[in-house]
Design a protein around this motif. Structure first.
Motif, mmCIF file in Angstrom:
data_model
loop_
_atom_site.group_PDB
_atom_site.id
_atom_site.type_symbol
_atom_site.label_atom_id
_atom_site.label_comp_id
_atom_site.label_asym_id
_atom_site.label_seq_id
_atom_site.Cartn_x
_atom_site.Cartn_y
_atom_site.Cartn_z
ATOM 1 N N SER A 55 0.807 -1.228 0.000
ATOM 2 C CA SER A 55 0.000 0.000 0.000
ATOM 3 C C SER A 55 0.833 1.267 0.000
ATOM 4 N N GLY A 56 2.139 1.119 -0.215
ATOM 5 C CA GLY A 56 2.988 2.293 -0.187
ATOM 6 C C GLY A 56 2.919 3.151 -1.434
ATOM 7 N N ASN A 57 2.457 2.561 -2.508
ATOM 8 C CA ASN A 57 2.388 3.290 -3.775
ATOM 9 C C ASN A 57 1.023 3.124 -4.406
ATOM 10 N N THR A 58 0.522 4.220 -4.939
ATOM 11 C CA THR A 58 -0.741 4.199 -5.665
ATOM 12 C C THR A 58 -0.608 5.067 -6.906
ATOM 13 N N ILE A 59 -1.454 4.803 -7.870
ATOM 14 C CA ILE A 59 -1.511 5.627 -9.074
ATOM 15 C C ILE A 59 -2.965 5.700 -9.510
ATOM 16 N N TYR A 60 -3.348 6.879 -10.007
ATOM 17 C CA TYR A 60 -4.732 7.090 -10.413
ATOM 18 C C TYR A 60 -4.796 7.655 -11.831
ATOM 19 N N ALA A 61 -5.857 7.324 -12.507
ATOM 20 C CA ALA A 61 -6.135 7.982 -13.779
ATOM 21 C C ALA A 61 -6.463 9.449 -13.495
ATOM 22 N N ASP A 62 -6.088 10.328 -14.406
ATOM 23 C CA ASP A 62 -6.333 11.754 -14.204
ATOM 24 C C ASP A 62 -7.814 12.052 -13.980
ATOM 25 N N SER A 63 -8.673 11.285 -14.612
ATOM 26 C CA SER A 63 -10.110 11.546 -14.554
ATOM 27 C C SER A 63 -10.719 11.287 -13.181
ATOM 28 N N VAL A 64 -9.999 10.565 -12.315
ATOM 29 C CA VAL A 64 -10.567 10.234 -11.001
ATOM 30 C C VAL A 64 -9.749 10.797 -9.840
ATOM 31 N N LYS A 65 -8.627 11.430 -10.136
ATOM 32 C CA LYS A 65 -7.782 11.978 -9.065
ATOM 33 C C LYS A 65 -8.573 12.959 -8.201
ATOM 34 N N GLY A 66 -8.427 12.800 -6.892
ATOM 35 C CA GLY A 66 -9.121 13.673 -5.958
ATOM 36 C C GLY A 66 -10.526 13.230 -5.623
ATOM 37 N N ARG A 67 -11.041 12.254 -6.379
ATOM 38 C CA ARG A 67 -12.399 11.767 -6.124
ATOM 39 C C ARG A 67 -12.417 10.307 -5.675
ATOM 40 N N PHE A 68 -11.514 9.501 -6.204
ATOM 41 C CA PHE A 68 -11.455 8.078 -5.891
ATOM 42 C C PHE A 68 -10.236 7.794 -5.020
ATOM 43 N N THR A 69 -10.389 6.809 -4.125
ATOM 44 C CA THR A 69 -9.276 6.382 -3.280
ATOM 45 C C THR A 69 -9.215 4.864 -3.271
ATOM 46 N N ILE A 70 -8.043 4.327 -3.597
ATOM 47 C CA ILE A 70 -7.842 2.888 -3.551
ATOM 48 C C ILE A 70 -7.120 2.535 -2.261
ATOM 49 N N SER A 71 -7.511 1.410 -1.669
ATOM 50 C CA SER A 71 -6.848 0.936 -0.457
ATOM 51 C C SER A 71 -6.829 -0.580 -0.475
ATOM 52 N N ARG A 72 -6.039 -1.124 0.447
ATOM 53 C CA ARG A 72 -5.836 -2.574 0.424
ATOM 54 C C ARG A 72 -5.644 -3.060 1.846
ATOM 55 N N ASP A 73 -6.312 -4.142 2.195
ATOM 56 C CA ASP A 73 -6.162 -4.787 3.490
ATOM 57 C C ASP A 73 -5.729 -6.224 3.232
ATOM 58 N N ASN A 74 -4.436 -6.476 3.326
ATOM 59 C CA ASN A 74 -3.920 -7.803 2.997
ATOM 60 C C ASN A 74 -4.402 -8.873 3.974
ATOM 61 N N ALA A 75 -4.628 -8.497 5.217
ATOM 62 C CA ALA A 75 -5.134 -9.462 6.198
ATOM 63 C C ALA A 75 -6.527 -9.962 5.807
ATOM 64 N N LYS A 76 -7.321 -9.078 5.207
ATOM 65 C CA LYS A 76 -8.661 -9.451 4.749
ATOM 66 C C LYS A 76 -8.661 -9.856 3.285
ATOM 67 N N ARG A 77 -7.484 -9.796 2.650
ATOM 68 C CA ARG A 77 -7.355 -10.168 1.239
ATOM 69 C C ARG A 77 -8.338 -9.368 0.382
ATOM 70 N N THR A 78 -8.437 -8.103 0.664
ATOM 71 C CA THR A 78 -9.435 -7.268 0.011
ATOM 72 C C THR A 78 -8.825 -5.947 -0.456
ATOM 73 N N VAL A 79 -9.236 -5.534 -1.643
ATOM 74 C CA VAL A 79 -8.887 -4.226 -2.189
ATOM 75 C C VAL A 79 -10.179 -3.425 -2.330
ATOM 76 N N TYR A 80 -10.105 -2.146 -1.997
ATOM 77 C CA TYR A 80 -11.287 -1.289 -2.013
ATOM 78 C C TYR A 80 -11.086 -0.140 -2.991
ATOM 79 N N LEU A 81 -12.203 0.373 -3.467
ATOM 80 C CA LEU A 81 -12.185 1.609 -4.244
ATOM 81 C C LEU A 81 -13.312 2.485 -3.722
ATOM 82 N N GLN A 82 -12.925 3.526 -3.002
ATOM 83 C CA GLN A 82 -13.894 4.498 -2.509
ATOM 84 C C GLN A 82 -14.092 5.545 -3.599
#
Length: 126
Positions: A55-82
């Motif tokens: 989770s140390g690095n992320t990259i976003y498409a220009d069209s969603v920067k500032g609106r979308f947030t990606i995160s990851r919980d490896n213990a839950k084996r889950t990736v999220y997109l807010q």
């Protein structure tokens, strides 16, 4: 082998929010980069957001920067997109994807990903 299952899609009005989830089953060895892609009707699939294993690095498409947030919980084996401040142009099928390679040069390129979920529909009305 990696299996990915998305959930959380739905229909919202412009300005609304949704959170997508992607659960990983099987081996996690090939999930160094994980992310979200989307494909609108009649358009090519495009990268939305990518996150590294730690989770140390992320990259976003220009069209969603500032609106979308990606995160990851490896213990839950889950990736999220807010997704906040949704727009009608965000309407698409959203796919979760994973790959073993770490290169950020082509991180938003769909054909560099080996594993894909079945997709979840997001519809934003004006």
């Amino acid at each position: 082998q990696v299996q990915l299952v998305e959930s959380g899609g739905g229909s919202v009005q412009a300005g609304g929010s949704l959170t997508l989830s992607c659960v990983v089953s099987g081996s996690t060895a090939d999930t160094n980069l994980m992310g979200w892609f989307r494909q609108a009707s009649g358009k090519e699939r495009e990268g939305v957001a990518i996150i590294s294993r730690n989770s140390g690095n992320t990259i976003y498409a220009d069209s969603v920067k500032g609106r979308f947030t990606i995160s990851r919980d490896n213990a839950k084996r889950t990736v999220y997109l807010q997704m906040n401040s949704l727009k009608p142009d965000d309407t698409a099928i959203y796919y979760c994807a994973a790959r073993s390679g770490y290169s950020w040069y082509n991180a938003l390129t769909p054909d560099k990903y080996a594993y894909w979920g079945q997709g979840t529909q997001v519809t934003v009305s004006s």
